[in-house]
Structures are given as C-alpha cells and as structure tokens.
Design a protein around this motif. Structure first.
Motif, PDB file in Angstrom:
ATOM      1  N   ILE A  88     -18.748  -0.367   5.497  1.00  0.00           N
ATOM      2  CA  ILE A  88     -18.624  -1.539   6.395  1.00  0.00           C
ATOM      3  C   ILE A  88     -19.903  -1.874   7.144  1.00  0.00           C
ATOM      4  CG2 ILE A  88     -16.097  -1.339   6.689  1.00  0.00           C
ATOM      5  CD1 ILE A  88     -16.703  -0.358   9.588  1.00  0.00           C
ATOM      6  N   HIS A 102       0.848  -1.209   0.000  1.00  0.00           N
ATOM      7  CA  HIS A 102       0.000   0.000   0.000  1.00  0.00           C
ATOM      8  C   HIS A 102       0.876   1.249   0.000  1.00  0.00           C
ATOM      9  CE1 HIS A 102      -3.824  -2.071   0.327  1.00  0.00           C
ATOM     10  NE2 HIS A 102      -3.142  -2.988   0.994  1.00  0.00           N
ATOM     11  N   SER A 103       0.279   2.348  -0.433  1.00  0.00           N
ATOM     12  CA  SER A 103       1.084   3.561  -0.652  1.00  0.00           C
ATOM     13  C   SER A 103       1.339   4.366   0.622  1.00  0.00           C
ATOM     14  CB  SER A 103       0.373   4.457  -1.669  1.00  0.00           C
ATOM     15  OG  SER A 103      -0.836   4.959  -1.122  1.00  0.00           O
ATOM     16  N   ASN A 153     -17.148   5.448   4.326  1.00  0.00           N
ATOM     17  CA  ASN A 153     -16.502   4.145   4.412  1.00  0.00           C
ATOM     18  C   ASN A 153     -17.001   3.352   5.609  1.00  0.00           C
ATOM     19  OD1 ASN A 153     -14.334   3.497   2.386  1.00  0.00           O
ATOM     20  ND2 ASN A 153     -13.702   5.573   2.907  1.00  0.00           N
ATOM     21  N   TYR A 169     -13.225   4.990  14.173  1.00  0.00           N
ATOM     22  CA  TYR A 169     -12.452   5.159  12.932  1.00  0.00           C
ATOM     23  C   TYR A 169     -11.969   6.601  12.760  1.00  0.00           C
ATOM     24  CZ  TYR A 169     -13.138   0.467  11.004  1.00  0.00           C
ATOM     25  OH  TYR A 169     -13.090  -0.888  10.787  1.00  0.00           O
ATOM     26  N   ALA A 226      -3.901   1.440   9.251  1.00  0.00           N
ATOM     27  CA  ALA A 226      -4.158   0.046   8.874  1.00  0.00           C
ATOM     28  C   ALA A 226      -4.544   0.130   7.415  1.00  0.00           C
ATOM     29  CB  ALA A 226      -5.299  -0.546   9.693  1.00  0.00           C
ATOM     30  N   PHE A 252      -4.636   1.297  -8.676  1.00  0.00           N
ATOM     31  CA  PHE A 252      -4.281   2.457  -7.857  1.00  0.00           C
ATOM     32  C   PHE A 252      -5.099   3.685  -8.275  1.00  0.00           C
ATOM     33  CE2 PHE A 252      -1.715   6.031  -6.448  1.00  0.00           C
ATOM     34  CZ  PHE A 252      -1.561   5.694  -5.116  1.00  0.00           C
ATOM     35  N   ARG A 270      -9.081  -2.602   7.604  1.00  0.00           N
ATOM     36  CA  ARG A 270     -10.186  -1.754   8.097  1.00  0.00           C
ATOM     37  C   ARG A 270     -11.543  -2.348   7.703  1.00  0.00           C
ATOM     38  NH1 ARG A 270      -8.159   4.549   7.180  1.00  0.00           N
ATOM     39  NH2 ARG A 270      -5.957   4.038   7.051  1.00  0.00           N
ATOM     40  N   LEU A 271     -11.575  -2.903   6.485  1.00  0.00           N
ATOM     41  CA  LEU A 271     -12.851  -3.384   5.939  1.00  0.00           C
ATOM     42  C   LEU A 271     -13.208  -4.782   6.452  1.00  0.00           C
ATOM     43  CD1 LEU A 271     -15.064  -2.846   3.669  1.00  0.00           C
ATOM     44  CD2 LEU A 271     -13.550  -4.061   2.115  1.00  0.00           C
ATOM     45  N   ILE A 328      -8.017   6.328  -6.175  1.00  0.00           N
ATOM     46  CA  ILE A 328      -7.978   7.795  -5.998  1.00  0.00           C
ATOM     47  C   ILE A 328      -9.029   8.516  -6.851  1.00  0.00           C
ATOM     48  CG2 ILE A 328      -6.502   9.839  -6.279  1.00  0.00           C
ATOM     49  CD1 ILE A 328      -4.308   8.333  -5.058  1.00  0.00           C
TER      50      ILE A 328
HETATM   51  P1  FAD Z   1      -3.785   2.666  -0.770  1.00  0.00           P
HETATM   52  O1  FAD Z   1      -4.255   1.307  -0.548  1.00  0.00           O
HETATM   53  O2  FAD Z   1      -2.349   2.829  -1.145  1.00  0.00           O
HETATM   54  O3  FAD Z   1      -4.736   3.424  -1.729  1.00  0.00           O
HETATM   55  C1  FAD Z   1      -4.347   4.589  -2.437  1.00  0.00           C
HETATM   56  C2  FAD Z   1      -5.207   5.773  -2.101  1.00  0.00           C
HETATM   57  O4  FAD Z   1      -6.519   5.585  -2.557  1.00  0.00           O
HETATM   58  C3  FAD Z   1      -5.326   6.080  -0.621  1.00  0.00           C
HETATM   59  O5  FAD Z   1      -4.232   6.830  -0.165  1.00  0.00           O
HETATM   60  C4  FAD Z   1      -6.638   6.844  -0.560  1.00  0.00           C
HETATM   61  O6  FAD Z   1      -6.436   8.204  -0.783  1.00  0.00           O
HETATM   62  C5  FAD Z   1      -7.438   6.271  -1.717  1.00  0.00           C
HETATM   63  N1  FAD Z   1      -8.437   5.314  -1.260  1.00  0.00           N
HETATM   64  C6  FAD Z   1      -8.367   3.973  -1.304  1.00  0.00           C
HETATM   65  N2  FAD Z   1      -9.515   3.426  -0.885  1.00  0.00           N
HETATM   66  C7  FAD Z   1     -10.323   4.432  -0.546  1.00  0.00           C
HETATM   67  C8  FAD Z   1     -11.645   4.509  -0.036  1.00  0.00           C
HETATM   68  N3  FAD Z   1     -12.372   3.432   0.207  1.00  0.00           N
HETATM   69  N4  FAD Z   1     -12.148   5.726   0.209  1.00  0.00           N
HETATM   70  C9  FAD Z   1     -11.433   6.841  -0.036  1.00  0.00           C
HETATM   71  N5  FAD Z   1     -10.179   6.829  -0.523  1.00  0.00           N
HETATM   72  C10 FAD Z   1      -9.644   5.639  -0.780  1.00  0.00           C
HETATM   73  N6  FAD Z   1      -9.446   6.614   3.945  1.00  0.00           N
HETATM   74  C11 FAD Z   1      -9.071   7.822   4.349  1.00  0.00           C
HETATM   75  O7  FAD Z   1      -8.333   8.518   3.630  1.00  0.00           O
HETATM   76  N7  FAD Z   1      -9.508   8.327   5.536  1.00  0.00           N
HETATM   77  C12 FAD Z   1     -10.320   7.624   6.353  1.00  0.00           C
HETATM   78  O8  FAD Z   1     -10.700   8.109   7.417  1.00  0.00           O
HETATM   79  C13 FAD Z   1     -10.714   6.327   5.954  1.00  0.00           C
HETATM   80  N8  FAD Z   1     -11.513   5.560   6.738  1.00  0.00           N
HETATM   81  C14 FAD Z   1     -11.863   4.322   6.345  1.00  0.00           C
HETATM   82  C15 FAD Z   1     -12.694   3.556   7.161  1.00  0.00           C
HETATM   83  C16 FAD Z   1     -13.071   2.285   6.781  1.00  0.00           C
HETATM   84  C17 FAD Z   1     -14.002   1.498   7.646  1.00  0.00           C
HETATM   85  C18 FAD Z   1     -12.617   1.762   5.559  1.00  0.00           C
HETATM   86  C19 FAD Z   1     -13.033   0.405   5.129  1.00  0.00           C
HETATM   87  C20 FAD Z   1     -11.802   2.508   4.734  1.00  0.00           C
HETATM   88  C21 FAD Z   1     -11.419   3.789   5.112  1.00  0.00           C
HETATM   89  N9  FAD Z   1     -10.587   4.584   4.294  1.00  0.00           N
HETATM   90  C22 FAD Z   1     -10.237   5.835   4.710  1.00  0.00           C
HETATM   91  C23 FAD Z   1     -10.202   4.144   2.952  1.00  0.00           C
HETATM   92  C24 FAD Z   1      -8.874   3.386   2.875  1.00  0.00           C
HETATM   93  O9  FAD Z   1      -8.875   2.319   3.771  1.00  0.00           O
HETATM   94  C25 FAD Z   1      -7.681   4.280   3.146  1.00  0.00           C
HETATM   95  O10 FAD Z   1      -7.726   5.381   2.277  1.00  0.00           O
HETATM   96  C26 FAD Z   1      -6.371   3.559   2.903  1.00  0.00           C
HETATM   97  O11 FAD Z   1      -6.283   2.427   3.717  1.00  0.00           O
HETATM   98  C27 FAD Z   1      -5.215   4.490   3.154  1.00  0.00           C
HETATM   99  O12 FAD Z   1      -4.000   3.823   3.038  1.00  0.00           O
HETATM  100  P2  FAD Z   1      -3.072   3.982   1.762  1.00  0.00           P
HETATM  101  O13 FAD Z   1      -2.778   5.394   1.542  1.00  0.00           O
HETATM  102  O14 FAD Z   1      -1.921   3.061   1.983  1.00  0.00           O
HETATM  103  O15 FAD Z   1      -4.009   3.462   0.637  1.00  0.00           O
END
Ligand code: FAD
Ligand code: DLZ
Ligand code: SF4
Length: 504
Positions: free
Chosen positions: A409, A266-267, A404, A389, A362, A301, A367-368, A305
C-alpha cells in the motif's frame, strides 16, 4: 530431568507443527506462555487477544488430552516476556535442550536466538513446514532475478506442486491468472450473502474475555460479540462453510465493496491460517476438490494462498531486518485519530474503520484501496501505518502485515513488491462500492470544500512525488495528464490538500 523443553508460540497451534515431530511424550515437556510484552508491544485489537489466548488454551487442552506433558502459563501469572518466563521454567525443570519451530516474526526470532547464551542450554530452531515455500528457496528465487513479480513466483509454485496444471505443465483453463474476472461490482439487487460461520464462545473463551476485561481495558476494538473459531475442529467447519456457501462467488466479487457488507464472499480464514488452526495445504486441497465451481473463483482463491501469502512471507524474510527501514516518499504525516475512532466525514473510511473496530477484520480491498490508499496519498509515516495494521486486524502478524503495508500500500520499499503505487481517486471507490452515495463529500467534485478528498489528494500525491515516479512506464497516463495541467489547477490541488491535511 526433562530431555527437551519444546516451546510452542501463539501462532503455532497445530499438532503437526515441526517442533512436535520427534517428541517423546514421557521425556519431553511442552511450554506455552502468555506474556505481557507480546500483549502490549502494539495496541492489539481485543478480539485478536481473545482469539489468540482462547485458541492457545484450547490447543494446550488438546495436547494434554493426547497425553503430552504441557506447562501453560496464563498472562496474569507470567513473567514479562518469553525469555524471562522461559528462564523461570528452565530453573524449575532443568531441561537438557530447548526446541522451537522457527518463529514467524523477525522480532521474536531475534529474542529466541539469544536464549542459548543467556540460559546456557542448547537451542534448536526447526524449520516451519506449514508453508509451501521454504525461506531459503524464496531467497534463491529472488537472487536469481531482477524483478520479484508475484505472478512469476506463483507460476513456479503452481508447477512445483502441480496445482491447476495439466500434464504438459500448462495452466488448467488456459490461463495462469483470472484476475480480469475478479473485478465485478456487486449489483444492486444481489441476493443476501451467507455470513461466515459463527462459533459461540465456550467456557474457555468466556474466561479469557472476563480476564481481559479486567486487565486490558484500553486496547482497541470491541471485545464482544466474539464469534471466531478457537479450535481446529471449528476452524475446519468454517473452511467447509466457506467452500459450500461463498467460494462460488469469491472470484467475481473479490474486488467489490458494499456498505454494511463486512465479509462479502471472502473466506475469513486468514485468522485461522495464521495461528495454525488451518494448514494452507489442507485448505488448497479441499478447494481443488470443487471442480464444478468457476475457474475464476478456484484459481482466484488458490492465487491468494499459494501466491500472495507465500510471496509476502518470502519477501519478509528475504529483506528483513532492513525491509521496514525505508521510506521511499519520505512520508512524515501523523496518522489521523479517525483511524482509531472512525470519526470522519469520509463515508468509505468511516465504514471500513468502524467495521475494523467491531470485527478486527476488513477484507483485502478495504485494507488496500480505502484505508491503505488514503494513508499513501495523505503521506502518513510508514511506521505509524504499519503499527495500525499490526494492531487492528486479528490476522495481523508482522511477516504478512509488513510487506502488505510497507510494500503493497505505501510503496515505502521503493517498488520491491509492487510495480507502481496503488493510489486511486474517488472515481475508483465509486466504481467498486456504494460508499459514495451516503457520503457528505461529492465524489464528482475535484476541488473545493465539498469535493471528495481522495480526488485532490490523489493528484497532490503524484505532483509531490513526480521526480520519484515520472519514469515509471505504468504511470505514463498520470504524468501526461499532469503535463497538460494548468498551474492554477495544480495550485488548487495543493491548497485543497494542505487545507484538508491540516484539519486531520
Ligand atoms: P480472502 O480474501 O478470503 O483470501 C484468502 C486467503 O488468501 C486469506 O485468508 C489469506 O491467507 C490469503 N491472502 C489473500 N491476500 C493476501 C495477501 N495480500 N497477503 C497474504 N495473504 C493473502 N493478511 C494477513 O493474513 N495478515 C495481515 O496482517 C494482513 N495485513 C494486510 C495489510 C494490508 C495493508 C493489506 C492490503 C493486506 C493485508 N493482508 C493481511 C492480506 C489480506 O488483506 C488478508 O489476508 C485478507 O483480507 C484476509 O481475509 P480473508 O481470509 O477473508 O481473505
Ligand atoms: C500476538 C501475540 C500475543 C498478543 N500474545 C502472545 C502470547 O502471549 N504468547 C505467544 O506465544 N504469542 C503471542 N502472540 C503472538 C506473538 O506475538 C508472535 O506473533 C508470535 O510469537 C510469532 O512470532
Ligand atoms: Fe469516500 Fe470520496 Fe466516496 Fe466519500 S465521496 S465515500 S470520501 S470516495
């Protein structure tokens, strides 16, 4: 006298923020405020607080270096909330008008909307141009259809911005979505995964840590080691590092989980995207330059976004303020203490919560499918789950957290965001992770005191909510199994679930 007082909020840390577009350096003043109300309204993780305040202070310094006139108020010298502090500053500087980029959260927008009347100064709220989709544009799209599928929205965004599209408006590679190639389990002998970029705390960050350590000892989570980027420069380095070292395998292992692997491929960029250190346009642009990488990683990816991130924002603004008022399953259970201290025999939950406590992070599947899935099938009250959360993740802001949590969830919105609840039994967790091999519970057992709680809670959830879900065509197999289930088995599931839920 000041012409415009421009308020910059903690998640608007970008020189390109719309409120700065027409700024006149010698007539306008910028105001940034750390206030206790924002710190205390939920139990924010201490790493999240350090990230925000260090990034805010670095940004203020950058503005000053660029010859902007900035007033920055630290949390131990400020009034209680934005309004009170702004009032104090207005008395001091007597601005002709106040400008602010549209706050990202409904709660804060409501506060801002009251300023004009309270302070007697005109207030202009300017659109936030960092997103691909405007709030009104999403609403138009939403009002024009019956079902609000992310996939349809995402395809529209791809076409609009000509991203991964050929001349005939067809998707590059032939498919819109490579989701089926995003579900590999991490093999046993998989080579070491490069960690995200570690940024050493500088003087500013260390000072924030010392200040917070004095005043906010009771907030959740480990403050140190702190390694997040707190400047634009370091956030860009983190993006480049991800593209170089982890993007290639992002796609295939997007849904995988592994004990002690906190980040996998993940990023870890949401923390920077959400506060303005990275702009989603620049992130996508850079990723698209990697034409030699597998399409399932690039498209996977981009989908997160351009698709999910924009879509959840659209849902949030389209449905607020009513969105968080629903409770489709009428779930009323209290959130267990182990969500805060990680003290549970369920190894998957323990791992995800402990890592959350350490890192304020996480990944999505944790999270999911772990903490989220448990909250759903254990019937925990939506508001308590949302507050958790919103508190524990460094990237948590209501506009992205709420859809989310409440929608994806918990299905508490009754299916606006998802077409079915993401409930899963221990079998799924065992398939996608190695958590079960070190667990005191047995994932193969369906009932009894050693059985994996996810197994009986899963069926208990569907038995309890049969009337609300049985017409859902995507749940046909679940309900045909239930139809053939003996009354004895149903009773066993119910008894095991009740017994377990009493213990937590
Ligand atoms: P990567 O896995 O590397 O994904 C790349 C980018 O995609 C993320 O940085 C993010 O900007 C975007 N992204 C991916 N999935 C989602 C999504 N479902 N919704 C919105 N953007 C997404 N994301 C948050 O930014 N803030 C939160 O408060 C948040 N709460 C969450 C709560 C729950 C219950 C769940 C299931 C997901 C939530 N997410 C949230 C979405 C997602 O889990 C996180 O964006 C992600 O885990 C961030 O890690 P990453 O940058 O390594 O993501
Ligand atoms: C999350 C947060 C915290 C803890 N503190 C501040 C703060 O002191 N000042 C500030 O401008 N923003 C803070 N934030 C972010 C806000 O709570 C909120 O998420 C944004 O203003 C977007 O609405
Ligand atoms: Fe989680 Fe059940 Fe596996 Fe234990 S057995 S790790 S509780 S899924």
């Amino acid at each position: 006298m000041i012409r415009n007082l421009i308020v910059i909020l903690g998640d608007q840390l970008s020189l390109e923020i719309s409120s700065l577009e027409k700024i006149r350096k010698n007539e306008d003043k910028i105001l940034m405020m750390e206030v206790s109300n924002e710190i205390e309204y939920v139990n924010h993780h201490r790493k999240k607080l350090v990230l925000l305040f260090s990034a805010m202070r670095h940004f203020a310094d950058e503005l000053k270096k660029n010859k902007f006139d900035v007033t920055y108020v630290e949390f131990n010298k400020s009034e209680k909330n934005f309004t009170m502090e702004l009032n104090r500053q207005c008395k001091k500087f007597n601005p002709k008008s106040i400008k602010i980029t549209h706050p990202s959260e409904y709660r804060v927008l409501n506060e801002v909307k009251k300023w004009e009347k309270l302070l007697g100064i005109p207030v202009t709220i300017i659109e936030d141009t960092r997103f691909f989709c405007k709030i009104d544009e999403f609403s138009d799209w939403a009002e024009s259809r019956k079902e609000l599928k992310m996939e349809n929205f995402y395809q529209q965004m791809r076409k609009k911005y000509k991203i991964l599209i050929d001349d005939k408006e067809k998707p590059i590679g032939g498919k819109w979505n490579y989701d089926v190639k995003n579900r590999k389990r991490l093999p046993k002998n998989h080579p070491e995964i490069p960690s995200p970029l570690i940024c050493k705390p500088d003087k500013i960050t260390k000072r924030v840590i010392t200040q917070l350590n004095k005043k906010y000892t009771k907030h959740f989570g480990d403050l140190e080691p702190f390694w997040f980027a707190t400047t634009k420069q370091d956030a860009v380095k983190s993006l480049d590092d991800f593209i170089k070292n982890r993007l290639e395998f992002f796609g295939p292992y997007e849904d995988a989980m592994k004990e002690k692997e906190k980040f996998l491929y993940h990023s870890v960029l949401s923390i920077y995207l959400n506060i303005g250190l990275l702009n989603p346009h620049e992130v996508i642009e850079k990723v698209l330059q990697k034409k030699d990488l597998p399409i399932e990683s690039i498209e996977g990816f981009v989908r997160q976004i351009l698709g999910w991130r924009e879509y959840v924002r659209g849902i949030y603004w389209h449905f607020m303020p009513k969105y968080n008022q629903t409770n489709f399953f009428n779930a009323k259970n209290k959130i267990p203490n182990f969500y805060w201290d990680g003290k549970t025999k369920m190894n998957c939950m323990k791992n995800c919560i402990e890592q959350t406590k350490q890192e304020a992070y996480a990944h999505h599947i944790q999270r999911l499918m772990i903490t989220g899935n448990f909250a759903l099938i254990a019937g925990i009250e939506p508001k308590q789950v949302c507050d958790w959360y919103l508190s524990v993740y460094a990237d948590a802001f209501e506009w992205v957290e709420l859809p989310n949590t409440h929608g994806m969830i918990l299905y508490a919105d009754g299916g606006i965001l998802g077409s079915k609840p993401y409930a899963a039994s221990g079998n799924y967790i065992n398939k996608m992770s190695d958590y079960c091999k070190n667990c005191e519970y047995d994932v193969k057992l369906k009932n009894g005191k050693n059985a994996c709680p996810f197994n009986y809670l899963y069926w208990n959830f569907f038995l309890k909510n049969q009337n609300k879900l049985k017409k859902n065509p995507r749940l046909w197999t679940v309900f045909s199994t239930i139809k053939n289930m003996s009354e004895d088995k149903k009773k066993q599931i119910k008894d095991d679930s009740e017994k377990f839920l009493k213990t937590i």
